[in-house]
Write a protein that holds these residues in place. Structure first.
Motif, short mmCIF file in Angstrom:
data_model
loop_
_atom_site.label_atom_id
_atom_site.label_comp_id
_atom_site.label_asym_id
_atom_site.label_seq_id
_atom_site.Cartn_x
_atom_site.Cartn_y
_atom_site.Cartn_z
N GLN A 42 0.82 -1.22 0.00
CA GLN A 42 0.00 0.00 0.00
C GLN A 42 0.85 1.27 0.00
O GLN A 42 0.33 2.37 0.03
N TYR A 43 2.17 1.11 -0.07
CA TYR A 43 3.09 2.23 -0.03
C TYR A 43 3.95 2.30 -1.30
O TYR A 43 4.13 1.31 -1.99
N VAL A 44 4.48 3.49 -1.55
CA VAL A 44 5.46 3.70 -2.60
C VAL A 44 6.71 4.26 -1.92
O VAL A 44 6.62 5.21 -1.15
N ILE A 45 7.86 3.64 -2.18
CA ILE A 45 9.13 4.10 -1.61
C ILE A 45 9.93 4.74 -2.74
O ILE A 45 10.14 4.12 -3.78
N GLU A 46 10.36 5.97 -2.51
CA GLU A 46 11.22 6.65 -3.47
C GLU A 46 12.62 6.75 -2.88
O GLU A 46 12.78 7.16 -1.74
N MET A 69 11.39 -1.99 6.33
CA MET A 69 10.96 -2.46 7.66
C MET A 69 9.77 -1.63 8.15
O MET A 69 8.83 -2.16 8.72
N TRP A 70 9.81 -0.32 7.93
CA TRP A 70 8.71 0.54 8.35
C TRP A 70 7.44 0.16 7.63
O TRP A 70 6.38 0.05 8.24
N CYS A 71 7.53 -0.09 6.32
CA CYS A 71 6.36 -0.48 5.54
C CYS A 71 5.78 -1.79 6.03
O CYS A 71 4.56 -1.93 6.17
N GLU A 72 6.63 -2.76 6.29
CA GLU A 72 6.15 -4.06 6.77
C GLU A 72 5.50 -3.94 8.15
O GLU A 72 4.47 -4.55 8.42
N LYS A 73 6.09 -3.13 9.02
CA LYS A 73 5.55 -2.94 10.37
C LYS A 73 4.20 -2.22 10.34
O LYS A 73 3.33 -2.49 11.17
N ASN A 74 4.02 -1.32 9.40
CA ASN A 74 2.81 -0.50 9.34
C ASN A 74 1.82 -0.96 8.28
O ASN A 74 0.90 -0.24 7.92
#
Length: 67
Positions: A15-19, A61-66
């Motif tokens: 659900q996120y996009v990482i740039e 890690m932040w994306c997986e945690k949230n």
């Protein structure tokens, strides 16, 4: 931040996009990841540092945690 010439890579992460952004000079390198909501494109979090792999790891890690 999305229109800076430093942009190198965009990664879809659920659900996120990482740039990933990189700033290079002969003496050093700096990296930053910016995490956006995929649907609203709102900036949620960013990480900065001199180690590209560590900055990417922190973002994932932040994306997986949230998730």
């Amino acid at each position: 931040m999305r229109n800076l010439p430093s942009l190198q890579r965009t990664v879809d992460h659920g659900q996120y996009v990482i740039e990933l952004h990189a700033w290079m000079s002969p003496e050093s390198a700096s990296f930053a990841t910016f995490i956006y909501e995929k649907t609203g494109e709102r900036l949620l979090r960013h990480f900065t540092g001199s180690d590209e792999n560590e900055v990417i790891r922190q973002a994932r890690m932040w994306c997986e945690k949230n998730n």
